[in-house]
Design a protein around this motif. Sequence first.
Motif, PDB file in Angstrom:
ATOM      1  N   ILE A  59       0.848  -1.190   0.000  1.00  0.00           N
ATOM      2  CA  ILE A  59       0.000   0.000   0.000  1.00  0.00           C
ATOM      3  C   ILE A  59       0.886   1.243   0.000  1.00  0.00           C
ATOM      4  CG2 ILE A  59      -1.802   1.279   1.230  1.00  0.00           C
ATOM      5  CD1 ILE A  59      -2.735  -1.376   2.374  1.00  0.00           C
ATOM      6  N   VAL A  63      -3.066   3.616  -1.345  1.00  0.00           N
ATOM      7  CA  VAL A  63      -3.564   2.907  -2.525  1.00  0.00           C
ATOM      8  C   VAL A  63      -2.902   1.535  -2.621  1.00  0.00           C
ATOM      9  CG1 VAL A  63      -3.709   2.965  -5.050  1.00  0.00           C
ATOM     10  CG2 VAL A  63      -3.863   5.099  -3.734  1.00  0.00           C
ATOM     11  N   ARG A  64      -3.708   0.511  -2.897  1.00  0.00           N
ATOM     12  CA  ARG A  64      -3.142  -0.810  -3.146  1.00  0.00           C
ATOM     13  C   ARG A  64      -2.494  -0.815  -4.520  1.00  0.00           C
ATOM     14  NH1 ARG A  64      -5.767  -4.205   0.728  1.00  0.00           N
ATOM     15  NH2 ARG A  64      -7.724  -3.179   1.162  1.00  0.00           N
ATOM     16  N   ASP A  67      -3.577  -3.573  -7.180  1.00  0.00           N
ATOM     17  CA  ASP A  67      -4.973  -3.821  -7.532  1.00  0.00           C
ATOM     18  C   ASP A  67      -5.233  -3.486  -8.999  1.00  0.00           C
ATOM     19  OD1 ASP A  67      -5.839  -4.763  -5.176  1.00  0.00           O
ATOM     20  OD2 ASP A  67      -7.287  -3.159  -4.754  1.00  0.00           O
ATOM     21  N   THR A  70      -6.465   0.058  -9.568  1.00  0.00           N
ATOM     22  CA  THR A  70      -5.579   1.189  -9.261  1.00  0.00           C
ATOM     23  C   THR A  70      -5.160   1.915 -10.536  1.00  0.00           C
ATOM     24  OG1 THR A  70      -4.724   0.141  -7.273  1.00  0.00           O
ATOM     25  CG2 THR A  70      -3.342   1.823  -8.285  1.00  0.00           C
ATOM     26  N   LEU A  75      -1.053   7.301  -9.341  1.00  0.00           N
ATOM     27  CA  LEU A  75      -0.191   7.038  -8.183  1.00  0.00           C
ATOM     28  C   LEU A  75       1.241   7.493  -8.470  1.00  0.00           C
ATOM     29  CD1 LEU A  75       0.229   5.774  -5.374  1.00  0.00           C
ATOM     30  CD2 LEU A  75       0.667   3.594  -6.516  1.00  0.00           C
TER      31      LEU A  75
END
Lengths: 242, 223
Positions: A59, A63-64, A67, A70, A75
């Motif tokens: 993480i 945010v993962r 995923d 995502t 990011l």
Amino acid sequence: MIHFHQINKHYGNFHVLKDINLSIKQGEVVVVIGPSGSGKSTMVRCINRLELVTDGELIVDGVRVNDKSTDINRLRRNIGMVFQHFNLYPHKTVLQNITLAPTQVAAMSKQEAEQAAMLYLEKVGIADKADAFPSQLSGGQQQRVAIARGLAMKPKIMLFDEPTSALDPETIGEVLDVMRTLAREGMTMVVVTHEMGFAKEVADRVVFMDQGRIIEEAEPAQFFTNPREERAQMFLSRILNH
Amino acid sequence: MFIHFSVLTEHLDRYLIGLGGTVAASVISLIASFILGAIIAVFRITPVKPLQWIGTAYVEFFRNIPLMLIAFFVLVGLPLLTGAVLVPFVSGLTALTVYTSAFIAEAIRAGIQAVPKGQMEAARSSGLTYIQAMRHVIIPQAVKLVIPPLGNQFLNLVKNSSIFTILSASDLMYQADLINSDTFDTFSTYIFAALFYLILTIPLSFGIRHLEQRSQNVKGVEA
């Protein structure tokens, strides 16, 4: 800010990262050291998904990372990265190197981006090279441009993957000075390096890796004077006594 | 004297018609095979596996059979299979484009993949999408690497357009065949045909070299 939870990574049969658990707080400077091939760079490159993990949970900024849902580009705006070989764009000037992402990704106007870029260039001490091409700069200057490029997206995290390993000894200092300033200003930094002096002075925490595992995590004062693990003691005795 | 200039002077109109055919065939086929080649190159480098397979199959099939066979297939096989009979000139363009695009696809793919991996990593890690990274970082660097092999392909294309003659499409070679059957002066006829090819290809060759040197001299771009 960054949480590795039971992260494992395989390259085919090669087990690169083994049960990595690590949490990094906002504003923390973590220096990752260890022998080559120990998985340091791979671990750092997982943070902005330049490397995919095989399993476990990672993480970053809430945010993962791995995923499917995502938005990785979103990011990555918040994570600046500096590479061993700078990876500046050779066909663009210093200024264009820095303004590319802000104008394309952050929808900044050209003037805005250029003004901001000049500020970052002043910060890293090479504003006079704005119109030069990367090939006209020394290694240390190129790496400082790369840092300015990373900062231009106003990231929350800066990753450094052996930023001084490809530099001439006399230009290492100027790059470390810039990194020291960043650390003092409260940037969250993850730094893979062999510069033990930098680790001792700047790191909040030292992470020692070997063969894909985190062997020891400690404050630098403790790690360098009194490492707990035998493997870390051996490593330190080898690099500090040459 | 083996060479009779009268062949040239008396049949200049035919040579020029042939030259026009060769130029038209080369230019149209160059544009078409560049577009097709670029698409196939994208297929080759995309992470989507089925597209990769299509791209690889296309390249390996068409660059490993003779152009002459492709031309025969367009001439004979295509009408048999589809009922479509193309006019000779279009048959020639089709064969030439299908063949040349396989080589162009490889040249483009190799150029793109020769850009160091770190460039893509730097661009992507700053938040650029794959397409943005390609457009602003990878392709501008790949162009320089692609110019020399692309130039070679264009030269080959001009010369390979001589297969038009077996399809009865009017190019330089076809007109030369006609002149030959009129004059029976085989040696002179084809010497002048060769001359006309050189008039096309030598300036092209120099042009490509000039372009190559210019792209080498671009400031800041390392060889």
